[in-house]
Enzyme design. Structure first.
Site, PDB file in Angstrom:
ATOM      1  N   ASP A 151       0.817  -1.211   0.000  1.00  0.00           N
ATOM      2  CA  ASP A 151       0.000   0.000   0.000  1.00  0.00           C
ATOM      3  C   ASP A 151       0.850   1.260   0.000  1.00  0.00           C
ATOM      4  O   ASP A 151       2.038   1.240   0.336  1.00  0.00           O
ATOM      5  CB  ASP A 151      -0.937   0.017   1.214  1.00  0.00           C
ATOM      6  CG  ASP A 151      -0.185  -0.092   2.538  1.00  0.00           C
ATOM      7  OD1 ASP A 151       0.593  -1.046   2.694  1.00  0.00           O
ATOM      8  OD2 ASP A 151      -0.346   0.786   3.408  1.00  0.00           O
ATOM      9  N   GLU A 217       0.031  -1.120   5.826  1.00  0.00           N
ATOM     10  CA  GLU A 217       1.057  -0.585   6.725  1.00  0.00           C
ATOM     11  C   GLU A 217       0.849   0.896   6.989  1.00  0.00           C
ATOM     12  O   GLU A 217       1.063   1.372   8.117  1.00  0.00           O
ATOM     13  CB  GLU A 217       2.442  -0.825   6.124  1.00  0.00           C
ATOM     14  CG  GLU A 217       3.612  -0.541   7.081  1.00  0.00           C
ATOM     15  CD  GLU A 217       4.061   0.907   7.070  1.00  0.00           C
ATOM     16  OE1 GLU A 217       4.819   1.303   7.975  1.00  0.00           O
ATOM     17  OE2 GLU A 217       3.646   1.657   6.159  1.00  0.00           O
ATOM     18  N   GLU A 218       0.417   1.636   5.972  1.00  0.00           N
ATOM     19  CA  GLU A 218       0.204   3.072   6.140  1.00  0.00           C
ATOM     20  C   GLU A 218      -1.020   3.368   7.007  1.00  0.00           C
ATOM     21  O   GLU A 218      -1.263   4.520   7.355  1.00  0.00           O
ATOM     22  CB  GLU A 218       0.051   3.749   4.773  1.00  0.00           C
ATOM     23  CG  GLU A 218       1.238   3.565   3.831  1.00  0.00           C
ATOM     24  CD  GLU A 218       2.501   4.280   4.299  1.00  0.00           C
ATOM     25  OE1 GLU A 218       2.467   4.923   5.369  1.00  0.00           O
ATOM     26  OE2 GLU A 218       3.529   4.193   3.597  1.00  0.00           O
TER      27      GLU A 218
END
Length: 571
Positions: A151, A217-218
Site C-alpha cells: 500500500d 502498513e500506512e
C-alpha cells in the site's frame, strides 16, 4: 554542515521505561547534566561476507548492465502504476471499492515474477496479505523473513506533481510516482532478487525463505501484517524465525572515508491522544470569556509549553553509533569525538538539540497536535471541540507517562472553569499509574457555569519496541552482507544501529524473532518526496538494493562455519 551530516546518522536506544536524565526541559537556558560512561563497546566490525562460494552468478553481473536496469525499470513501473492507496476510513473488503486496486497488485506480481509464483508456495492472508514460502531443505534451520508493504499513502493533489503520481514516469535516471520508494522499492527489490535465485532450476535453499507483504502498513498494519503474524506464530512459534528485515532506517550516508549503514534496531512507541471538550453554547453576541475553542487552545498551549526531555541512553544504539563515528570519522566533528571520548552523554544530547530542532526527536518523545475541530455556525458558540495529538514515545518515557501528562496539563486549565475531566475511563493500567503520581488539587475560579466535561482517551498505543542485537551471528551475517555489497575502495563500511521515529509492519512481528531490522538498502540522495509530492527514486540506487537482497539470501543460506566462527544451527 559536517555536524548536521554527522548527527543525521544518529540512532536512539531502547531498554524499557527509564528515569529521565536529570535536566531541565529544552529551551529553559540550562544544559543537561553530563555524566561519564563506562561502556566497553569498541565498534569492531564483522567481516564482509562474499557469497560467491555458492557458485551462483554474482549480484554485480546480474544487476549492473544496461539491460538489467531496463528490465528493473519495467518491473518497478508495473507496480508503481497500481494506485494501491490505504485510506484511514477503508471499510470492509466486500463493501469498499477502494480495495479493488490490491487485486491488481497481485496480478502484476504474478505476471512480473512467474518463476517465484511457480516455485514458491503463495498464501493470501485476510484477502490481500501475501505470504510466499520457499521451503528449505533443512527444517532445523530457522527461516528468514523479508517484508515489504503493497500500500501507499494518498495523493493530496495530483496537479501539484511534476508527472502524474501513478504514471511511473522514468526520465532516464529517476522513476517518479507514489510508492516508488515507500515501499514498492523494497517489494520490487525483494521479488526481483528471489526471481533470479529461483531461475536456476537446480537451486534450492537450505534455509526456508519467507516473503511477507502486508497491505495496510500506512494504516497501522492490523489487517495485513497483523493477520500474517498470527499465522506465522502458529506455524513457527515464538522466536521461530532467524531474522526479519523490513523497510526503514536511514539507508547509507557517507562521512569522510566511511560509509555508514543505518538499519533501525528499534521503533519509538506510538500513541494518539484525543481530547473532546463538551461545554454549553450560546449566542455569539454575548460570549463567555472563553469559548470552548478558546479553552482548548489554552490546553494546546500548555502541552506545547511542556515538551519531553531528550536523553541518550548509555550503551544503547545511539551511544554506540556515536562511538563508531568517533572511531571511524574522528576528525569530522571534533567536539562530538571529544564528548564521546569523555563519556559525556548529556553533552552529546545537548549537541544534538542545539544543532537543529528536528534532531532532538531521535532522542526525545515527540508531541504533535494534528487535528482540531469544533463549531458549526459563525454566530453560535461551539458545544463540542475535538483535538487529536500524536506522540512518538522515546524509550525513557512510556505511554502511561504521556497519558498522565496530558491529563495533568489539561486539568490544570479546565479545572479553573469548573469543567470535569474524565480521563481514560476503563483503562485500569492508567488509573493504577495515576494513583502513584502526584495529583494537583485545583479549584474553579470562573464566574461562568460552563457545565462542561473534558473526555480524554487514547487510540493505537504501542510502547517502544525491544532493541535488536547489533552483535552475534545474525547481525554478523546481516552486517557482513552490507559491508560486502556496498564496499568501496579505500573506505570503511560501518553498519550501526539506528532509530525508527515512525512505525513499520514489524510492530506485528516482534514475537517471531529478537532479530528485527528495519532498513531500506539505499543511499541518501537516491530518493525524494516520501509521503509528499514528486516521490521518486534514482534507479541506480534501486539496483544496489536488489544486489543486497540477492546476496543477503545467499549468505543466510551458506555454510558459514569456520568463516565467521559459528555454525548455521546457531542462526
Amino acid at each position: 554542515m559536517a555536524l548536521m551530516k554527522l548527527l543525521l546518522l544518529a540512532g536512539v536506544a531502547v531498554g524499557g521505561v527509564a528515569a529521565l536524565v536529570p535536566s531541565s526541559l529544552p529551551g529553559s537556558g540550562q544544559r543537561p547534566l553530563s555524566f561519564g560512561s563506562k561502556s566497553s563497546f569498541t565498534c569492531d566490525l564483522p567481516p564482509a561476507l562474499d557469497p560467491s562460494r555458492d557458485g551462483l552468478p554474482s549480484a554485480t553481473d546480474l544487476f549492473s548492465s544496461k539491460k538489467s536496469l531496463n528490465r528493473q525499470v519495467e518491473r518497478h513501473q508495473a507496480l508503481v502504476r497500481v494506485p494501491s492507496i490505504c485510506y484511514d476510513d477503508l471499510g470492509p473488503f466486500d463493501e469498499d471499492d477502494r480495495w479493488l486496486p490490491f487485486y491488481n497488485v497481485h496480478d502484476v506480481l504474478e505476471e512480473t515474477y512467474p518463476i517465484v509464483h511457480k516455485r514458491a508456495k503463495l498464501e493470501k492472508i485476510n484477502t490481500f496479505g501475501l505470504l510466499y514460502t520457499i521451503e528449505g531443505s533443512n527444517s532445523a534451520l530457522k527461516p528468514i523473513l523479508l517484508a515489504a508493504h503493497q500500500d501507499v499513502v494518498p495523493v493530496a493533489d495530483a496537479a501539484t506533481w511534476t508527472y502524474p503520481p501513478f504514471d511511473a514516469y522514468f526520465d532516464g535516471e529517476w522513476l517518479w510516482g507514489r510508492g516508488s520508494m515507500d515501499d514498492k522499492d523494497s517489494l520490487t527489490g525483494i521479488m526481483s532478487a528471489v526471481e533470479e535465485l529461483l531461475s536456476d532450476p537446480d537451486w534450492k535453499p537450505t534455509r526456508t525463505i519467507l516473503l511477507a507483504f502486508g497491505f495496510d502498513e500506512e494504516c497501522s498494519g492490523y489487517r495485513g501484517a497483523g493477520a500474517i503474524s498470527e499465522l506465522l506464530v502458529k506455524r513457527y512459534g515464538e522466536n521461530g524465525i532467524a531474522m526479519i528485515l523490513d523497510e526503514g532506517g536511514l539507508g547509507l550516508l557517507d562521512l569522510g572515508d566511511a560509509l555508514y549503514a543505518l538499519p533501525a534496531v528499534y521503533e519509538k512507541g506510538l500513541v494518539d491522544i484525543w481530547l473532546e471538550l463538551h461545554v454549553v453554547g450560546g449566542h455569539s453576541s454575548t460570549p463567555f470569556p472563553h469559548t470552548g475553542i478558546g479553552l482548548m487552545s489554552q490546553i494546546i498551549n500548555k502541552l506545547e509549553a511542556n515538551p519531553y526531555t531528550p536523553k541518550i541512553i548509555e550503551d544503547g544504539p545511539i551511544h554506540r553509533h556515536l562511538q563508531c563515528q568517533a572511531r571511524y570519522s574522528p576528525k569530522a566533528v571534533p567536539k562530538l569525538t571529544e564528548l564521546v571520548n569523555n563519556g559525556d552523554l548529556g553533552g552529546l544530547a545537548q549537541l544534538m538539540v542545539d544543532a537543529r530542532y528536528d534532531l532532538r526527536y531521535l532522542i526525545q518523545t515527540s508531541q504533535a497536535v494534528d487535528i482540531i475541530s469544533g463549531g458549526q455556525k459563525i454566530n453560535a458558540m461551539p458545544e463540542v471541540i475535538t483535538v487529536g495529538v500524536n506522540y512518538r514515545v522515546a524509550p525513557q518515557d512510556s505511554i502511561l507517562q504521556v497519558q498522565h501528562n496530558v491529563a495533568k496539563y489539561a486539568e490544570s486549565i479546565v479545572s479553573e472553569y469548573g469543567i470535569k475531566v474524565r480521563a481514560f475511563e476503563g483503562d485500569d493500567s492508567y488509573h493504577g499509574y495515576l494513583a502513584k503520581a502526584d495529583a494537583e488539587s485545583l479549584q474553579a475560579r470562573s464566574d461562568v457555569d460552563y457545565n462542561g466535561t473534558l473526555v480524554i482517551r487514547k487510540t493505537d498505543g504501542s510502547n517502544p519496541t525491544p532493541m535488536s542485537p547489533t552483535d552475534g551471528p545474525v547481525w554478523d551475517v546481516f552486517a557482513g552482507t552490507i559491508r560486502h555489497t556496498f564496499a568501496f575502495k579505500d573506505g570503511t563500511v560501518v553498519p550501526a544501529g539506528q532509530t525508527m521515529n515512525g512505525n513499520t509492519d514489524t510492530r506485528h512481528y516482534l514475537s517471531l524473532s529478537p532479530h528485527v531490522y528495519r532498513w531500506s538498502p539505499i543511499r541518501a540522495g537516491e530518493y525524494e518526496g516520501l509521503h509528499t509530492i514528486d516521490e521518486r527514486i534514482r534507479m541506480k540506487g534501486h539496483m544496489e538494493g536488489v544486489r543486497f537482497y540477492y546476496d543477503l539470501v545467499r549468505n543466510f543460506n551458506a555454510e558459514l562455519d569456520g568463516e565467521v566462527g559459528y555454525a548455521p544451527s546457531e542462526l
